[in-house]
Design an enzyme around this catalytic site. Structure first.
Site, PDB file in Angstrom:
ATOM      1  N   SER A 149       0.883  -1.166   0.000  1.00  0.00           N
ATOM      2  CA  SER A 149       0.000   0.000   0.000  1.00  0.00           C
ATOM      3  C   SER A 149       0.923   1.219   0.000  1.00  0.00           C
ATOM      4  O   SER A 149       1.876   1.244   0.772  1.00  0.00           O
ATOM      5  CB  SER A 149      -0.853   0.017   1.269  1.00  0.00           C
ATOM      6  OG  SER A 149      -1.504  -1.214   1.396  1.00  0.00           O
ATOM      7  N   SER A 153       8.262   0.132  10.892  1.00  0.00           N
ATOM      8  CA  SER A 153       7.191   0.994  10.433  1.00  0.00           C
ATOM      9  C   SER A 153       7.615   1.689   9.141  1.00  0.00           C
ATOM     10  O   SER A 153       8.788   2.007   8.957  1.00  0.00           O
ATOM     11  CB  SER A 153       6.885   2.025  11.523  1.00  0.00           C
ATOM     12  OG  SER A 153       6.530   3.242  10.947  1.00  0.00           O
ATOM     13  N   LYS A 154       6.616   1.901   8.279  1.00  0.00           N
ATOM     14  CA  LYS A 154       6.927   2.576   7.016  1.00  0.00           C
ATOM     15  C   LYS A 154       7.309   4.024   7.278  1.00  0.00           C
ATOM     16  O   LYS A 154       7.814   4.714   6.435  1.00  0.00           O
ATOM     17  CB  LYS A 154       5.710   2.554   6.103  1.00  0.00           C
ATOM     18  CG  LYS A 154       5.478   1.219   5.460  1.00  0.00           C
ATOM     19  CD  LYS A 154       4.266   1.285   4.560  1.00  0.00           C
ATOM     20  CE  LYS A 154       3.940  -0.079   3.993  1.00  0.00           C
ATOM     21  NZ  LYS A 154       2.647  -0.124   3.362  1.00  0.00           N
ATOM     22  N   ARG A 155       6.998   4.493   8.493  1.00  0.00           N
ATOM     23  CA  ARG A 155       7.306   5.881   8.823  1.00  0.00           C
ATOM     24  C   ARG A 155       8.548   6.007   9.701  1.00  0.00           C
ATOM     25  O   ARG A 155       9.017   7.086   9.974  1.00  0.00           O
ATOM     26  CB  ARG A 155       6.113   6.537   9.512  1.00  0.00           C
ATOM     27  CG  ARG A 155       5.026   6.813   8.508  1.00  0.00           C
ATOM     28  CD  ARG A 155       3.674   7.024   9.161  1.00  0.00           C
ATOM     29  NE  ARG A 155       2.600   6.656   8.260  1.00  0.00           N
ATOM     30  CZ  ARG A 155       1.996   7.498   7.431  1.00  0.00           C
ATOM     31  NH1 ARG A 155       2.344   8.745   7.394  1.00  0.00           N
ATOM     32  NH2 ARG A 155       1.035   7.084   6.646  1.00  0.00           N
ATOM     33  N   GLN A 163      14.292   2.352   6.545  1.00  0.00           N
ATOM     34  CA  GLN A 163      13.821   2.464   5.162  1.00  0.00           C
ATOM     35  C   GLN A 163      14.925   2.104   4.190  1.00  0.00           C
ATOM     36  O   GLN A 163      16.089   2.429   4.412  1.00  0.00           O
ATOM     37  CB  GLN A 163      13.336   3.886   4.904  1.00  0.00           C
ATOM     38  CG  GLN A 163      12.053   4.177   5.649  1.00  0.00           C
ATOM     39  CD  GLN A 163      11.704   5.646   5.608  1.00  0.00           C
ATOM     40  OE1 GLN A 163      12.284   6.414   4.854  1.00  0.00           O
ATOM     41  NE2 GLN A 163      10.740   6.007   6.431  1.00  0.00           N
TER      42      GLN A 163
END
Ligand code: GLU
Length: 296
Positions: free
Chosen positions: A40, A283-285, A290
């Protein structure tokens, strides 16, 4: 960078997946493997996502004619992050994981962004309404809140009480004619149907024990993750779903959807999560995990 724990050795996963594939091959009559990475676009690609993409890619490439697809699951319009899709594609390409089919590559099973497939979901839900596997729910957000609070007060798990299952088709027609806002829900069955996970073996969860009937189509007419995911996996000819452990509790819902449509489900493999050192989920945040940080 946070240290990582919790991953299984690749060799062990590969052996398990091979064994699963052997059985799957028999079941799927030698159909070519088709797998997908279905993020997503709600944040940046993290190491966990990259690993899921990599395992899917390797699984496709280790099977003759195997195909690896990228599908963007962007039906939650409230959580979209600008340029997240482009960034995801950039990171996959940097890592050498190139999709055979996807939003940029095209392919015979597109479009590969769910927001461009809304008509398919709208057509598909009619089938489930017709065969009574799904129903219109006219409960207001206020009522749902009260039901939840009431359950909490009784010391029960807060969940929807499936009240709108009771409406006859003429009552539904009447409410629709009055433009009453609605969502569409799936009728859960009160049984724990087991499935054979390619990594975990025999697995089961009785959903009806823990939750009320889940929403398939939201009041904005967009599908929920569960509905769009199953409709697309079917229509894109996905043979194996390799995804993180956090989706394992969704699998009984997905299997029930396959059953309600009368479709054969793919085989599932739920991968153990990569965790932060303190045991929390990536977490993607979060900043330090990342994929972009490894690039420069
Ligand atoms: N859209 C889901 C995600 O963000 C896909 C999960 C699945 O692979 O079914 O990870």
């Amino acid at each position: 960078m946070a240290a990582l724990t919790g991953a299984w050795p690749v060799a062990r996963l590969t052996v398990r997946l091979r064994r699963g594939l052997h059985t799957a091959r028999k079941l799927h009559h030698q159909r070519c493997v088709r797998v997908r990475f279905a993020p997503s676009p709600t944040g940046m690609l993290h190491l966990g996502g990259l690993r899921t993409a990599l395992y899917n890619y390797l699984f496709a490439k280790s099977n003759p004619g195997g195909k690896f697809l990228l599908r963007i699951e962007d039906t939650d319009q409230t959580r979209l992050v600008p340029r997240a899709t482009e960034k995801l594609e950039e990171m996959l390409s940097w890592a050498g994981i190139s999709p055979d089919e996807g939003p940029s590559q095209g392919g015979n099973y597109g479009p590969y962004k769910q927001s461009e497939r809304i008509e398919l979901y709208q057509e598909s839900i009619k089938v489930l309404i017709q065969n009574e596997s799904a129903y219109h729910c006219f409960c207001t957000p206020r009522r749902l809140e009260l039901v939840r609070k009431e359950a909490g007060r009784r010391g029960e798990t807060p969940r929807y009480d499936n009240r709108c299952r009771q409406w006859s088709s003429s009552e539904v027609k009447e409410k629709l004619a009055r433009n009453t806002p609605y969502v569409i829900r799936l009728k859960l069955e009160d049984v724990a149907e087991p499935w054979d996970d390619l990594l975990k073996g025999r697995t089961s969860h009785n959903l009806a024990d823990a939750e009320g009937d889940p929403v398939l189509i939201k009041s904005d007419r967009y599908p929920t993750y569960h509905f769009a995911n199953v409709v697309d996996d079917h229509h894109m000819g996905i043979t194996h779903v390799l995804r993180g452990d956090e989706w394992q509790t969704s699998t009984p819902k997905h299997l029930l959807l396959y059953k309600s449509f009368g479709w054969d489900p793919p085989r599932y493999a739920h991968l153990p999560l990569i965790l932060n050192k303190d045991g929390t989920k990536l977490s993607k945040r979060g900043d330090d995990i990342q994929v972009e940080h490894f690039k420069d």
